[in-house]
Design an enzyme around this catalytic site. Sequence first.
Site, PDB file in Angstrom:
ATOM      1  N   ARG A  10      33.318   4.974 -32.112  1.00  0.00           N
ATOM      2  CA  ARG A  10      34.039   6.202 -32.454  1.00  0.00           C
ATOM      3  C   ARG A  10      34.644   6.853 -31.215  1.00  0.00           C
ATOM      4  O   ARG A  10      35.652   7.536 -31.302  1.00  0.00           O
ATOM      5  CB  ARG A  10      33.122   7.144 -33.233  1.00  0.00           C
ATOM      6  CG  ARG A  10      32.815   6.540 -34.606  1.00  0.00           C
ATOM      7  CD  ARG A  10      31.838   7.298 -35.445  1.00  0.00           C
ATOM      8  NE  ARG A  10      31.589   6.545 -36.681  1.00  0.00           N
ATOM      9  CZ  ARG A  10      30.640   6.819 -37.546  1.00  0.00           C
ATOM     10  NH1 ARG A  10      29.841   7.847 -37.334  1.00  0.00           N
ATOM     11  NH2 ARG A  10      30.486   6.074 -38.627  1.00  0.00           N
ATOM     12  N   LYS A  26      28.774  -3.880 -45.023  1.00  0.00           N
ATOM     13  CA  LYS A  26      28.950  -2.987 -43.881  1.00  0.00           C
ATOM     14  C   LYS A  26      28.062  -1.769 -44.092  1.00  0.00           C
ATOM     15  O   LYS A  26      28.241  -1.013 -45.043  1.00  0.00           O
ATOM     16  CB  LYS A  26      30.413  -2.563 -43.735  1.00  0.00           C
ATOM     17  CG  LYS A  26      30.661  -1.666 -42.522  1.00  0.00           C
ATOM     18  CD  LYS A  26      32.136  -1.324 -42.399  1.00  0.00           C
ATOM     19  CE  LYS A  26      32.402  -0.430 -41.192  1.00  0.00           C
ATOM     20  NZ  LYS A  26      33.828  -0.063 -41.081  1.00  0.00           N
ATOM     21  N   LYS A  55      27.994  -6.443 -41.072  1.00  0.00           N
ATOM     22  CA  LYS A  55      28.170  -5.540 -39.926  1.00  0.00           C
ATOM     23  C   LYS A  55      27.256  -4.343 -40.081  1.00  0.00           C
ATOM     24  O   LYS A  55      27.246  -3.739 -41.160  1.00  0.00           O
ATOM     25  CB  LYS A  55      29.640  -5.088 -39.863  1.00  0.00           C
ATOM     26  CG  LYS A  55      29.958  -4.142 -38.705  1.00  0.00           C
ATOM     27  CD  LYS A  55      31.417  -3.709 -38.759  1.00  0.00           C
ATOM     28  CE  LYS A  55      31.736  -2.776 -37.605  1.00  0.00           C
ATOM     29  NZ  LYS A  55      33.142  -2.314 -37.624  1.00  0.00           N
ATOM     30  N   TYR A  64      32.324  -7.922 -28.115  1.00  0.00           N
ATOM     31  CA  TYR A  64      33.077  -7.426 -26.968  1.00  0.00           C
ATOM     32  C   TYR A  64      32.832  -8.275 -25.726  1.00  0.00           C
ATOM     33  O   TYR A  64      33.547  -8.132 -24.739  1.00  0.00           O
ATOM     34  CB  TYR A  64      32.711  -5.961 -26.707  1.00  0.00           C
ATOM     35  CG  TYR A  64      33.018  -5.073 -27.888  1.00  0.00           C
ATOM     36  CD1 TYR A  64      34.328  -4.661 -28.150  1.00  0.00           C
ATOM     37  CD2 TYR A  64      32.017  -4.684 -28.785  1.00  0.00           C
ATOM     38  CE1 TYR A  64      34.624  -3.873 -29.253  1.00  0.00           C
ATOM     39  CE2 TYR A  64      32.305  -3.904 -29.891  1.00  0.00           C
ATOM     40  CZ  TYR A  64      33.605  -3.499 -30.127  1.00  0.00           C
ATOM     41  OH  TYR A  64      33.897  -2.736 -31.242  1.00  0.00           O
TER      42      TYR A  64
END
Length: 324
Positions: A204, A194, A246, A311
Site C-alpha cells: 500500500r 486472495k 495470495k 520481488y
Amino acid sequence: MKDRPRRLRTNAAMRALTRETHLHPRDLVLPVFVREGAGGALPIRSMPGVVQHTLDTLPDVVATVEAAGLGGIMLFGVPEHRDATGSGATDPDGILNRAIAVAVTASTGNTVVMADLCLDEFTDHGHCGVLTSDGGVDNDSTLVRYEEMAIAQARAGAAVVGLSGMMDGQVRAVRAALDDAGFTDTAILAYSAKYASAFYGPFRDAVESTLDGDRRTYQMDYANRVEGSREADLDVLEGADIVMVKPAMSYLDVLADVADRVDVPVAAYQVSGEYAMIEAAAAHGWINRNAAIMESVHSIRRAGATIIFTYWALEVATWLKDNG
C-alpha cells in the site's frame, strides 16, 4: 539393516542429484510499480531495494527481466489523480495502460507482459470496486468496470490480465467481454484465493493507497482453508487460464490444496510483507538474507506453485544460473 536417509545428503552434489523440488528463472514473475509524474525511480520506504519506476525507466527493467530469463513481468500503475470510479484505469492514456504499451514495445517477446486488473490503485477511496451510497462495494457495478478495464489493457497489449479484486463472477464477466471484443487470446490470471491479510502493508506504500478501512467483505478470511479451493474451482469453471493463491507463505496449505485439484497452472504471490520481514531481519543481522530468500521461494514451489510472483525474482534467477 539400518535405514540411512543421510546417504543422500552427504555432499552438495548428492543433494542436488536427489532434490525433489526444482526451480527455474522461467517460474518467476517480477512485480513492477510504474508511477505517473515521477522524474525518476523512487525508492519505496517499506520495501528496501524496490522502487516506483517511470515510463522512461521501464524499458530497462523489461530488458533486464528478459536477460535474466524470467517468465514474466506484472505491472501496477500509480496514478497522480484518482476518482470514485477509478476512471484512470480505463483511460488509454492512463499510467497503467501506457506502461503496458511501453513494456510490450520494449519486449522482444521472450517474457509475458501482465497487468493488474483492479480499481484500488485508481479510486480515491482505495477500494477495489465501485461504492454504493452507503459505502459498501457494489459487486455487479464493479464487474462492468472490470470488463472495461480488461479491454483497455488488452488493447494496450497485455498478454495476461490479473483479476485481483475478488468480486464474485469477475472471471466470467471479463472472459465474455474480452471474447466479444475480439481478444480471445488474452489470458486471465485469477487471484482466486486472495486473503484479507496484514502482509499487504508495504504494497500500500508502493501504490500510495488511499484506503481507509479494510477489504474483509470481499477478500477472504484468513481462518478459512476449504473456501480457497472453492474459489479456485469457480474461477476455473468461469474460464480462468491461471489461478493464484495470495499471500503465499502463510497459505501454503491452501496453495497445496489448489494445486492438487485444478488442471490449470497455479501461481502464488510472495507479497510485500513477506519481502519486508526478511529484508528487515537480514538488515539487523538476525538471519542469512540470501539463504532465507531461497528457502522461502522454494517452499512456495514445493507446495505446488508453478508460477511465483516475487520481488526477488531477478536476484533468485541470478543465483539459480550461478548454481547451474
